[in-house]
Design a protein around this motif. Sequence first.
Motif, PDB file in Angstrom:
ATOM      1  N   ALA A   2       0.680  -1.410   0.014  1.00 25.02           N
ATOM      2  CA  ALA A   2      -0.047   0.095  -0.088  1.00 25.02           C
ATOM      3  C   ALA A   2       0.927   1.314   0.066  1.00 25.02           C
ATOM      4  O   ALA A   2       0.604   2.290  -0.733  1.00 25.02           O
ATOM      5  CB  ALA A   2      -0.925   0.000   1.269  1.00 25.02           C
ATOM      6  N   ASP A   3       2.040   1.160   0.635  1.00 30.79           N
ATOM      7  CA  ASP A   3       2.938   2.503   0.715  1.00 30.79           C
ATOM      8  C   ASP A   3       3.372   2.803  -0.452  1.00 30.79           C
ATOM      9  O   ASP A   3       3.879   3.794  -0.877  1.00 30.79           O
ATOM     10  CB  ASP A   3       3.935   2.193   1.586  1.00 30.79           C
ATOM     11  N   GLN A   4       3.657   1.832  -1.611  1.00 29.37           N
ATOM     12  CA  GLN A   4       4.278   2.084  -2.746  1.00 29.37           C
ATOM     13  C   GLN A   4       3.169   2.634  -3.917  1.00 29.37           C
ATOM     14  O   GLN A   4       3.732   2.988  -4.867  1.00 29.37           O
ATOM     15  CB  GLN A   4       4.909   0.847  -3.301  1.00 29.37           C
ATOM     16  N   ILE A   5       1.931   2.610  -3.535  1.00 27.31           N
ATOM     17  CA  ILE A   5       0.986   3.169  -4.658  1.00 27.31           C
ATOM     18  C   ILE A   5       1.000   4.622  -4.810  1.00 27.31           C
ATOM     19  O   ILE A   5       1.118   5.320  -3.701  1.00 27.31           O
ATOM     20  CB  ILE A   5      -0.519   2.594  -4.183  1.00 27.31           C
ATOM     21  N   THR A   6       1.085   4.889  -5.955  1.00 28.29           N
ATOM     22  CA  THR A   6       1.235   6.410  -6.144  1.00 28.29           C
ATOM     23  C   THR A   6       0.399   7.445  -5.625  1.00 28.29           C
ATOM     24  O   THR A   6      -0.948   7.210  -5.344  1.00 28.29           O
ATOM     25  CB  THR A   6       1.130   6.822  -7.728  1.00 28.29           C
ATOM     26  N   GLY A   7       0.982   8.322  -4.558  1.00 32.93           N
ATOM     27  CA  GLY A   7       0.320   9.250  -3.935  1.00 32.93           C
ATOM     28  C   GLY A   7      -0.182   8.640  -2.250  1.00 32.93           C
ATOM     29  O   GLY A   7      -1.052   9.078  -1.720  1.00 32.93           O
ATOM     30  N   SER A   8       0.673   7.628  -2.236  1.00 23.31           N
ATOM     31  CA  SER A   8       0.290   7.075  -0.612  1.00 23.31           C
ATOM     32  C   SER A   8       0.805   8.324   0.365  1.00 23.31           C
ATOM     33  O   SER A   8       1.606   9.039  -0.008  1.00 23.31           O
ATOM     34  CB  SER A   8       1.088   5.769  -0.351  1.00 23.31           C
ATOM     35  N   ASP A   9       0.274   8.113   1.467  1.00 22.61           N
ATOM     36  CA  ASP A   9       0.805   9.140   2.699  1.00 22.61           C
ATOM     37  C   ASP A   9       2.304   8.749   2.753  1.00 22.61           C
ATOM     38  O   ASP A   9       2.865   9.813   3.029  1.00 22.61           O
ATOM     39  CB  ASP A   9       0.010   8.778   4.107  1.00 22.61           C
ATOM     40  N   PHE A  10       2.842   7.618   2.658  1.00 20.08           N
ATOM     41  CA  PHE A  10       4.207   7.240   2.812  1.00 20.08           C
ATOM     42  C   PHE A  10       4.961   8.208   1.833  1.00 20.08           C
ATOM     43  O   PHE A  10       5.946   8.826   2.114  1.00 20.08           O
ATOM     44  CB  PHE A  10       4.402   6.021   2.936  1.00 20.08           C
ATOM     45  N   LEU A  11       4.608   8.012   0.575  1.00 18.75           N
ATOM     46  CA  LEU A  11       5.387   8.765  -0.440  1.00 18.75           C
ATOM     47  C   LEU A  11       5.095  10.203  -0.554  1.00 18.75           C
ATOM     48  O   LEU A  11       6.273  10.855  -0.724  1.00 18.75           O
ATOM     49  CB  LEU A  11       4.993   7.928  -1.741  1.00 18.75           C
ATOM     50  N   THR A  12       3.994  10.540   0.037  1.00 19.41           N
ATOM     51  CA  THR A  12       3.813  12.071   0.045  1.00 19.41           C
ATOM     52  C   THR A  12       4.863  12.850   1.016  1.00 19.41           C
ATOM     53  O   THR A  12       5.667  13.584   0.771  1.00 19.41           O
ATOM     54  CB  THR A  12       2.594  12.377   0.573  1.00 19.41           C
ATOM     55  N   LYS A  13       4.942  11.928   2.152  1.00 23.90           N
ATOM     56  CA  LYS A  13       6.078  12.441   3.282  1.00 23.90           C
ATOM     57  C   LYS A  13       7.389  12.254   2.574  1.00 23.90           C
ATOM     58  O   LYS A  13       8.405  13.094   2.900  1.00 23.90           O
ATOM     59  CB  LYS A  13       5.771  11.482   4.434  1.00 23.90           C
ATOM     60  N   LEU A  14       7.660  11.044   1.953  1.00 21.94           N
ATOM     61  CA  LEU A  14       9.126  10.958   1.494  1.00 21.94           C
ATOM     62  C   LEU A  14       9.720  11.970   0.654  1.00 21.94           C
ATOM     63  O   LEU A  14      10.770  12.440   0.630  1.00 21.94           O
ATOM     64  CB  LEU A  14       9.105   9.505   0.896  1.00 21.94           C
ATOM     65  N   ASN A  15       8.715  12.112  -0.368  1.00 19.47           N
ATOM     66  CA  ASN A  15       9.007  13.101  -1.413  1.00 19.47           C
ATOM     67  C   ASN A  15       8.961  14.561  -1.126  1.00 19.47           C
ATOM     68  O   ASN A  15       9.457  15.592  -1.970  1.00 19.47           O
ATOM     69  CB  ASN A  15       8.599  12.997  -2.641  1.00 19.47           C
ATOM     70  N   GLU A  16       8.227  14.793   0.020  1.00 26.39           N
ATOM     71  CA  GLU A  16       7.981  16.463   0.386  1.00 26.39           C
ATOM     72  C   GLU A  16       9.455  17.164   0.684  1.00 26.39           C
ATOM     73  O   GLU A  16      10.213  16.615   1.431  1.00 26.39           O
ATOM     74  CB  GLU A  16       6.942  16.498   1.492  1.00 26.39           C
ATOM     75  N   GLY A  17       9.362  18.282   0.107  1.00 28.52           N
ATOM     76  CA  GLY A  17      10.685  19.002   0.346  1.00 28.52           C
ATOM     77  C   GLY A  17      11.791  18.542  -0.218  1.00 28.52           C
ATOM     78  O   GLY A  17      13.138  19.254  -0.367  1.00 28.52           O
TER      79      GLY A  17
END
Length: 286
Positions: free
Chosen positions: A189-204
């Motif tokens: 689930a974390d690897q699906i585009t737009g997940s909360d995890f990926l949003t945090k990872l790529n922010e900034g």
Amino acid sequence: MLPVKRALRHLAALVLAAAVATVPAATAHASDAPSSGWNDYNCRPSAAHPRPVVLVHGTFGNSVDNWLSLAPYLEDRGYCVFSLDYGQLPGVPLFHGLGPIDTSAGQLSAFVDKVLTATGAAKVDLVGHSQGGMMPRYYLKFLGGAAKVNALVGLAPDNHGTTLSGLTNLLPYFPGAEDLLTATTPGLADQITGSDFLTKLNEGGDTVPGVHYTVIATKYDEVATPWRSQYLTGSDVRNVLLQDLCPVDLSEHLAIGLFDRVAFHEVANALDPPHATATSCASVFD
């Protein structure tokens, strides 16, 4: 109509994989299997290759099967090579990388510390396939890894998530599918585009200062899609398309990490830039 039916079958397989992850099994873990010479904690890095290489497997992979070709390839070139299992789920042997990715990053952090202590090295280099090329970025960004890592090389990393060739767009049409993925295999689930995890990872920003990043992608990738989303943006990033190096290389998502020696040659270049040589189709003979 046939492509739609095929897409539905693939999506059903994805959901089924999450369900299977809840079934107990009694099989040896990958860490119990022989590692063909790597994971030698008596190995001492040489002056030519002063940093140990830590290999980080992908989703459904493990510390042995993912690296049966690349680990010996790097060992033959004089590197101390190590690999870990991460993201294990209770009762699910051999198929790892399914747990929450932030937790997996913590496991990587502990493993890097273990390797540094054993080898006496100041830093390691990380080489990861798929999730294993993306997950370490959480370690670098949030868990202090940037002080202990010189380079991160990603083979087909899903740095900005994946649509699984568009299949994830169908999840809302299957009641309960998203909840099942999140509950049973959060690493998926974390690897699906737009997940909360990926949003945090790529922010900034995609990268952190002090680490050299290399991404090696293939345009035939059917898992980390679209393949251009694998690329990183930053001041110390090299994004490489396999087919720009060897136009006849047809490797897809699994092959690029399992046995593609053109990709392996580019990994070696990324680990030792001062001695890099041109990568081409002829690199399969290196």
